[in-house]
Design a protein around this motif. Structure first.
Motif, PDB file in Angstrom:
ATOM      1  N   UNK A  13       0.965  -0.728  -0.270  1.00  8.83           N
ATOM      2  CA  UNK A  13      -0.260   0.394  -0.035  1.00  8.83           C
ATOM      3  C   UNK A  13       1.071   0.936   0.554  1.00  8.83           C
ATOM      4  N   UNK A  14       2.482   1.346   0.467  1.00  8.10           N
ATOM      5  CA  UNK A  14       3.305   2.201   0.408  1.00  8.10           C
ATOM      6  C   UNK A  14       3.394   2.535  -1.364  1.00  8.10           C
ATOM      7  N   UNK A  15       2.968   1.661  -1.900  1.00 10.78           N
ATOM      8  CA  UNK A  15       2.844   2.311  -3.109  1.00 10.78           C
ATOM      9  C   UNK A  15       4.454   2.535  -3.781  1.00 10.78           C
ATOM     10  N   UNK A  16       5.701   1.802  -3.560  1.00 14.36           N
ATOM     11  CA  UNK A  16       7.304   1.819  -3.090  1.00 14.36           C
ATOM     12  C   UNK A  16       6.980   0.831  -4.495  1.00 14.36           C
ATOM     13  N   UNK A  17       8.576   0.670  -6.023  1.00  7.63           N
ATOM     14  CA  UNK A  17       8.693  -0.217  -6.581  1.00  7.63           C
ATOM     15  C   UNK A  17       8.923  -0.874  -5.695  1.00  7.63           C
ATOM     16  N   UNK A  18       9.746  -2.308  -6.852  1.00  6.42           N
ATOM     17  CA  UNK A  18      10.113  -3.357  -5.496  1.00  6.42           C
ATOM     18  C   UNK A  18      11.709  -2.953  -5.350  1.00  6.42           C
ATOM     19  N   UNK A  19      12.408  -2.497  -6.350  1.00  4.86           N
ATOM     20  CA  UNK A  19      13.626  -2.819  -6.213  1.00  4.86           C
ATOM     21  C   UNK A  19      14.267  -1.239  -5.515  1.00  4.86           C
ATOM     22  N   UNK A  20      13.106  -0.082  -5.663  1.00  6.68           N
ATOM     23  CA  UNK A  20      13.033   0.765  -5.063  1.00  6.68           C
ATOM     24  C   UNK A  20      13.376   0.293  -3.569  1.00  6.68           C
ATOM     25  N   UNK A  21      12.325  -0.642  -3.314  1.00  8.34           N
ATOM     26  CA  UNK A  21      12.456  -1.178  -2.339  1.00  8.34           C
ATOM     27  C   UNK A  21      13.434  -1.872  -1.418  1.00  8.34           C
ATOM     28  N   UNK A  22      13.825  -2.868  -2.142  1.00  2.00           N
ATOM     29  CA  UNK A  22      14.889  -3.386  -2.185  1.00  2.00           C
ATOM     30  C   UNK A  22      16.513  -3.172  -2.014  1.00  2.00           C
ATOM     31  N   UNK A  23      16.657  -1.691  -2.197  1.00  2.00           N
ATOM     32  CA  UNK A  23      17.671  -1.078  -1.875  1.00  2.00           C
ATOM     33  C   UNK A  23      17.338  -0.484  -0.356  1.00  2.00           C
ATOM     34  N   UNK A  24      16.326  -0.763   0.029  1.00  2.00           N
ATOM     35  CA  UNK A  24      16.639   0.007   1.916  1.00  2.00           C
ATOM     36  C   UNK A  24      16.503  -1.582   2.042  1.00  2.00           C
ATOM     37  N   UNK A  25      16.266  -2.297   1.433  1.00  2.00           N
ATOM     38  CA  UNK A  25      16.560  -3.761   2.184  1.00  2.00           C
ATOM     39  C   UNK A  25      18.217  -4.291   2.644  1.00  2.00           C
ATOM     40  N   UNK A  26      18.888  -3.466   1.429  1.00  2.00           N
ATOM     41  CA  UNK A  26      20.022  -3.604   1.114  1.00  2.00           C
ATOM     42  C   UNK A  26      21.084  -3.050   1.492  1.00  2.00           C
ATOM     43  N   UNK A  27      20.575  -1.570   2.260  1.00  7.20           N
ATOM     44  CA  UNK A  27      20.947  -0.941   2.426  1.00  7.20           C
ATOM     45  C   UNK A  27      21.511  -1.482   4.397  1.00  7.20           C
ATOM     46  N   UNK A  28      20.310  -1.742   4.492  1.00  5.67           N
ATOM     47  CA  UNK A  28      19.806  -2.024   5.800  1.00  5.67           C
ATOM     48  C   UNK A  28      21.132  -2.798   6.064  1.00  5.67           C
ATOM     49  N   UNK A  29      21.165  -3.761   4.781  1.00  4.07           N
ATOM     50  CA  UNK A  29      21.864  -5.377   5.801  1.00  4.07           C
ATOM     51  C   UNK A  29      23.671  -5.012   5.782  1.00  4.07           C
ATOM     52  N   UNK A  30      23.335  -4.029   4.630  1.00  3.70           N
ATOM     53  CA  UNK A  30      25.310  -3.566   5.147  1.00  3.70           C
ATOM     54  C   UNK A  30      25.299  -2.780   5.714  1.00  3.70           C
ATOM     55  N   UNK A  31      24.506  -2.342   6.571  1.00  4.49           N
ATOM     56  CA  UNK A  31      24.699  -1.265   8.040  1.00  4.49           C
ATOM     57  C   UNK A  31      24.792  -2.041   8.589  1.00  4.49           C
ATOM     58  N   UNK A  32      23.796  -3.287   9.619  1.00  4.75           N
ATOM     59  CA  UNK A  32      24.063  -4.875   9.858  1.00  4.75           C
ATOM     60  C   UNK A  32      25.199  -5.227  10.014  1.00  4.75           C
ATOM     61  N   UNK A  33      25.396  -5.359   9.038  1.00  2.00           N
ATOM     62  CA  UNK A  33      26.774  -5.722   8.728  1.00  2.00           C
ATOM     63  C   UNK A  33      28.171  -5.321   8.919  1.00  2.00           C
ATOM     64  N   UNK A  34      28.283  -3.652   8.880  1.00  2.00           N
ATOM     65  CA  UNK A  34      29.318  -3.497   9.359  1.00  2.00           C
ATOM     66  C   UNK A  34      29.217  -3.279  11.030  1.00  2.00           C
ATOM     67  N   UNK A  35      28.077  -3.396  11.531  1.00  2.00           N
ATOM     68  CA  UNK A  35      27.713  -2.884  13.232  1.00  2.00           C
ATOM     69  C   UNK A  35      28.355  -3.945  13.937  1.00  2.00           C
ATOM     70  N   UNK A  36      28.175  -5.393  13.418  1.00  2.00           N
ATOM     71  CA  UNK A  36      28.707  -6.836  13.068  1.00  2.00           C
ATOM     72  C   UNK A  36      30.278  -7.147  13.834  1.00  2.00           C
ATOM     73  N   UNK A  37      30.614  -6.123  12.552  1.00  2.00           N
ATOM     74  CA  UNK A  37      32.595  -6.128  12.306  1.00  2.00           C
ATOM     75  C   UNK A  37      32.710  -5.544  13.375  1.00  2.00           C
TER      76      UNK A  37
END
Lengths: 99, 198
Positions: free
Chosen positions: B72-96
């Motif tokens: 319902x937020x109307x975002x394109x899948x690809x744009x939304x998936x970048x957000x997942x990637x960016x967040x996963x990257x932040x988590x990865x850096x925090x863990x490191x």
């Protein structure tokens, strides 16, 4: 040496290709990882329980108060006029009897 | 009756099917986008093996928790998936970072250093570009990746990174300044200093 053509320089950046089996590995891993199913019944119960303790928004309280006030007011309106009538007849009777 | 996914289905339809448990829809989505998102992940991490892990983790996340996709937020899948990637990257850096701080004996490895598989394949210019990107702070590198390489608008990139538009523009400006300074100092072989505007 000045480099104002930053974009051109950045465009030269190459990216390696992903290993050809990366997609298949992801698909295979997902197959074994399973999927979290939403707990529909539990979430519905939890929602109901939470709705009992959640404090309503002030605007909802005001609106409900106004609606209840109007409804009760309309219901008791007739009663008041009847009371008024009773009171006036009582006064009439008393005026007639005592004065 | 289960609805079958087709390669002609758009990303959003496939996400709907994934929510109903369709592994077939997930397979189509993964095959369609793995290369593209691997490129983005590589530009964020600078390492092919870390980029593979990042893409895998991000795809597994949407498979395991498909309800995080809010249609319902109307975002394109690809744009939304970048957000997942960016967040996963932040988590990865925090863990490191946590791993490094927990064990002081571990040598610090630059989070975005090119992996050995790339080192051999890179020519001198590529090495310079990778080094220039590697010295940028993570958020500046992500901003450049999203806007310059992935072609997102500033507004989309700001939304993806969860920052205000002004903040994103500032990140881009600082990143470009840092890259220009790096270029000006490192194109001269007598000056091998690396630095970036933080």
């Amino acid at each position: 040496m000045q480099h104002d053509n930053l974009n051109e320089w950045l465009n030269k950046r190459m990216t390696p290709k992903a290993r050809p089996d990366l997609a298949e590995r992801i698909i295979f891993t997902a197959l074994h990882a399973g999927q979290e199913k939403p707990h529909a019944v539990w979430s519905a119960i939890w929602k109901d329980v939470m709705s009992m303790v959640v404090i309503p928004h002030p605007s909802v309280v005001v609106a409900t108060g106004i609606i209840l006030g109007v409804v009760i007011g309309m219901q008791t309106g007739e009663g008041l006029s009847m009371l008024e009538q009773d009171w006036s007849s009582f006064l009439d009777v008393n005026e007639g009897g005592w004065l | 009756m289960a609805v079958l996914a087709s390669v002609d289905d758009n990303d959003e339809s496939l996400m709907r099917l994934i929510r109903s448990g369709s592994h077939q829809a997930f397979s189509i989505l993964v095959r369609r986008h793995t290369d593209k998102f691997f490129g983005a992940a590589f530009r964020m991490t600078g390492s092919a093996s870390e980029a593979e892990d990042l893409v895998q983790d991000a795809f597994l996340k949407i498979w395991q928790k498909p309800d995080i996709w809010k249609e319902d937020k109307g975002a394109k899948f690809t744009t939304w998936f970048y957000r997942i990637l960016v967040n996963q990257n932040i988590d990865r850096l925090r863990k490191r970072q946590k791993m490094v701080s927990d064990n002081s004996m571990l040598p610090y490895v630059a989070d975005s250093a090119a992996g050995p598989e790339m080192e051999t394949a890179m020519n001198e210019e590529q090495r310079r570009i990778e080094n220039a990107m590697a010295v940028l702070p993570e958020r500046q590198r992500t901003a450049i990746t999203l806007c310059f390489y992935e072609g997102l608008s500033n507004a989309e990139a700001a939304d993806t990174m969860g920052v205000k538009l002004k903040a994103l523009e500032s990140l881009l400006m600082r990143a470009k300044t840092g890259l220009r300074e790096y270029m000006n100092h490192n194109m001269n072989p007598l000056q091998g200093e690396r630095y970036a505007t933080r």
